[in-house]
Design a protein around this motif. Sequence first.
Motif, PDB file in Angstrom:
ATOM      1  N   VAL A   1      24.661  28.617   4.895  1.00 45.37           N
ATOM      2  CA  VAL A   1      24.697  29.306   6.182  1.00 45.37           C
ATOM      3  C   VAL A   1      24.523  28.321   7.330  1.00 45.37           C
ATOM      4  O   VAL A   1      25.232  28.396   8.342  1.00 45.37           O
ATOM      5  N   SER A   2      23.608  27.373   7.203  1.00 44.71           N
ATOM      6  CA  SER A   2      23.374  26.423   8.296  1.00 44.71           C
ATOM      7  C   SER A   2      24.604  25.573   8.573  1.00 44.71           C
ATOM      8  O   SER A   2      24.837  25.160   9.712  1.00 44.71           O
ATOM      9  N   ARG A   3      25.407  25.309   7.538  1.00 42.58           N
ATOM     10  CA  ARG A   3      26.632  24.514   7.711  1.00 42.58           C
ATOM     11  C   ARG A   3      27.816  25.362   8.151  1.00 42.58           C
ATOM     12  O   ARG A   3      28.901  24.834   8.404  1.00 42.58           O
ATOM     13  N   GLY A   4      27.628  26.676   8.206  1.00 42.56           N
ATOM     14  CA  GLY A   4      28.710  27.561   8.600  1.00 42.56           C
ATOM     15  C   GLY A   4      29.675  27.891   7.484  1.00 42.56           C
ATOM     16  O   GLY A   4      30.731  28.475   7.714  1.00 42.56           O
ATOM     17  N   ALA A   5      29.313  27.540   6.233  1.00 43.09           N
ATOM     18  CA  ALA A   5      30.182  27.833   5.096  1.00 43.09           C
ATOM     19  C   ALA A   5      30.108  29.305   4.708  1.00 43.09           C
ATOM     20  O   ALA A   5      30.984  29.810   3.999  1.00 43.09           O
ATOM     21  N   ALA A   6      29.057  29.984   5.130  1.00 48.38           N
ATOM     22  CA  ALA A   6      28.913  31.431   4.911  1.00 48.38           C
ATOM     23  C   ALA A   6      28.392  32.043   6.204  1.00 48.38           C
ATOM     24  O   ALA A   6      27.513  31.470   6.852  1.00 48.38           O
ATOM     25  N   PRO A   7      28.914  33.208   6.599  1.00 48.09           N
ATOM     26  CA  PRO A   7      28.488  33.811   7.870  1.00 48.09           C
ATOM     27  C   PRO A   7      27.139  34.501   7.794  1.00 48.09           C
ATOM     28  O   PRO A   7      26.501  34.723   8.820  1.00 48.09           O
ATOM     29  N   LEU A   8      26.711  34.842   6.581  1.00 54.91           N
ATOM     30  CA  LEU A   8      25.438  35.525   6.389  1.00 54.91           C
ATOM     31  C   LEU A   8      24.824  35.073   5.066  1.00 54.91           C
ATOM     32  O   LEU A   8      25.537  34.666   4.140  1.00 54.91           O
ATOM     33  N   GLY A   9      23.509  35.142   4.992  1.00 59.34           N
ATOM     34  CA  GLY A   9      22.828  34.775   3.758  1.00 59.34           C
ATOM     35  C   GLY A   9      21.491  35.476   3.675  1.00 59.34           C
ATOM     36  O   GLY A   9      20.986  36.023   4.665  1.00 59.34           O
ATOM     37  N   ILE A  10      20.919  35.465   2.478  1.00 62.60           N
ATOM     38  CA  ILE A  10      19.600  36.063   2.266  1.00 62.60           C
ATOM     39  C   ILE A  10      18.665  34.993   1.722  1.00 62.60           C
ATOM     40  O   ILE A  10      18.940  34.383   0.682  1.00 62.60           O
ATOM     41  N   VAL A  11      17.575  34.756   2.437  1.00 59.57           N
ATOM     42  CA  VAL A  11      16.593  33.733   2.072  1.00 59.57           C
ATOM     43  C   VAL A  11      15.202  34.263   2.403  1.00 59.57           C
ATOM     44  O   VAL A  11      15.047  35.388   2.878  1.00 59.57           O
ATOM     45  N   TYR A  12      14.196  33.447   2.188  1.00 56.44           N
ATOM     46  CA  TYR A  12      12.847  33.795   2.609  1.00 56.44           C
ATOM     47  C   TYR A  12      12.679  33.499   4.097  1.00 56.44           C
ATOM     48  O   TYR A  12      13.346  32.606   4.650  1.00 56.44           O
ATOM     49  N   SER A  13      11.767  34.176   4.728  1.00 55.40           N
ATOM     50  CA  SER A  13      11.526  33.940   6.155  1.00 55.40           C
ATOM     51  C   SER A  13      11.065  32.509   6.408  1.00 55.40           C
ATOM     52  O   SER A  13      11.394  31.917   7.444  1.00 55.40           O
ATOM     53  N   THR A  14      10.322  31.932   5.466  1.00 52.58           N
ATOM     54  CA  THR A  14       9.860  30.553   5.640  1.00 52.58           C
ATOM     55  C   THR A  14      11.013  29.560   5.592  1.00 52.58           C
ATOM     56  O   THR A  14      10.970  28.520   6.252  1.00 52.58           O
ATOM     57  N   ASP A  15      12.052  29.854   4.816  1.00 49.95           N
ATOM     58  CA  ASP A  15      13.230  28.982   4.779  1.00 49.95           C
ATOM     59  C   ASP A  15      13.935  29.004   6.129  1.00 49.95           C
ATOM     60  O   ASP A  15      14.321  27.960   6.668  1.00 49.95           O
ATOM     61  N   ALA A  16      14.123  30.205   6.671  1.00 45.61           N
ATOM     62  CA  ALA A  16      14.776  30.332   7.971  1.00 45.61           C
ATOM     63  C   ALA A  16      13.986  29.605   9.051  1.00 45.61           C
ATOM     64  O   ALA A  16      14.561  28.968   9.946  1.00 45.61           O
ATOM     65  N   ARG A  17      12.684  29.683   8.962  1.00 49.13           N
ATOM     66  CA  ARG A  17      11.821  29.013   9.939  1.00 49.13           C
ATOM     67  C   ARG A  17      11.966  27.495   9.877  1.00 49.13           C
ATOM     68  O   ARG A  17      11.844  26.810  10.897  1.00 49.13           O
ATOM     69  N   ALA A  18      12.263  26.972   8.692  1.00 45.36           N
ATOM     70  CA  ALA A  18      12.365  25.525   8.503  1.00 45.36           C
ATOM     71  C   ALA A  18      13.724  24.956   8.892  1.00 45.36           C
ATOM     72  O   ALA A  18      13.868  23.739   8.971  1.00 45.36           O
ATOM     73  N   GLU A  19      14.715  25.819   9.155  1.00 41.86           N
ATOM     74  CA  GLU A  19      16.078  25.347   9.412  1.00 41.86           C
ATOM     75  C   GLU A  19      16.559  25.810  10.792  1.00 41.86           C
ATOM     76  O   GLU A  19      16.864  26.976  10.986  1.00 41.86           O
ATOM     77  N   PRO A  20      16.659  24.880  11.769  1.00 47.07           N
ATOM     78  CA  PRO A  20      17.090  25.266  13.112  1.00 47.07           C
ATOM     79  C   PRO A  20      18.553  25.701  13.189  1.00 47.07           C
ATOM     80  O   PRO A  20      18.967  26.292  14.187  1.00 47.07           O
ATOM     81  N   GLY A  21      19.304  25.432  12.138  1.00 43.43           N
ATOM     82  CA  GLY A  21      20.717  25.796  12.148  1.00 43.43           C
ATOM     83  C   GLY A  21      20.987  27.250  11.817  1.00 43.43           C
ATOM     84  O   GLY A  21      22.151  27.672  11.806  1.00 43.43           O
ATOM     85  N   VAL A  22      19.933  28.041  11.557  1.00 39.51           N
ATOM     86  CA  VAL A  22      20.126  29.464  11.277  1.00 39.51           C
ATOM     87  C   VAL A  22      19.181  30.282  12.136  1.00 39.51           C
ATOM     88  O   VAL A  22      18.220  29.752  12.698  1.00 39.51           O
ATOM     89  N   ARG A  23      19.470  31.568  12.229  1.00 37.24           N
ATOM     90  CA  ARG A  23      18.536  32.468  12.881  1.00 37.24           C
ATOM     91  C   ARG A  23      18.421  33.739  12.056  1.00 37.24           C
ATOM     92  O   ARG A  23      19.343  34.110  11.308  1.00 37.24           O
ATOM     93  N   VAL A  24      17.304  34.404  12.165  1.00 37.27           N
ATOM     94  CA  VAL A  24      17.063  35.637  11.417  1.00 37.27           C
ATOM     95  C   VAL A  24      17.791  36.795  12.099  1.00 37.27           C
ATOM     96  O   VAL A  24      17.609  37.035  13.301  1.00 37.27           O
ATOM     97  N   VAL A  25      18.598  37.489  11.332  1.00 42.99           N
ATOM     98  CA  VAL A  25      19.287  38.681  11.827  1.00 42.99           C
ATOM     99  C   VAL A  25      18.342  39.884  11.754  1.00 42.99           C
ATOM    100  O   VAL A  25      18.197  40.637  12.700  1.00 42.99           O
TER     101      VAL A  25
END
Length: 256
Positions: A182-206
Amino acid sequence: MRRLLAYLTSLTMLFAALAMPAAAQGSGPLVLAAASLQESMNAAADAWTAKGHPRPKISFAGSSALARQIEAGAPADIFVSADEPWMDEVQSKGLLRAKTRVSFLTNDLVLIAPAAKPSRLKIRPGFALAAALGPNRLAVADTNAVPAGVYAKQALTRLKVWPSVQGKLAPAENVRAALALVSRGAAPLGIVYSTDARAEPGVRVVDTFPASSHDPISYPVAVLASSRHKDAEGFRRFLISAEGKAVFRRFGFGTR
């Protein structure tokens, strides 16, 4: 996928084996930890080292792959899983040191999108996930084995969305690999843990999945029965102490 998992497993086992001579020279215990713990576990290891102990060595992968490595005889000292079933699996084989298993962390499951491509989806029963994906795929960890993927499948099933998206998945070997898609734009949406999203500035929580839509996300830790490292139990106790849990809370984990 099976070949990829086998390859990753062999690499991690090789890393563990190579670490053993160093352990004899005074290095810290070898920890096999769920991929979602990368930043937090390294910070915990740093805090332990600051107290004058040799720094633990940490190998990260999906909990399923780590459990299989332990069952295959990987020479490690501590296992931290992202769910209870894989720890149950290892315990059922008699591979945990008695009375060292403790569940100490919690997490949330979230839907993410690339930071540059916002989405306004709201998670509710029957929500239009398949329509939002269009011809693209949903990034998830392996839904048959990796905890983050298993939780994702549970949530989508209970929300009655699974039938519409099960043929549109981009499965990854662990949750951080799904995050990277998701961070690379290879997928428009993904499911991860909230802590993963927090660690990656290239994504945001929907949006965040309701806790009722999946089994409780629980991280247990235990010392392996085969461990002979003098610091294994000490580091385990540090992880579950008030000081250790405070480290994980800084990275967004809940604690027990």
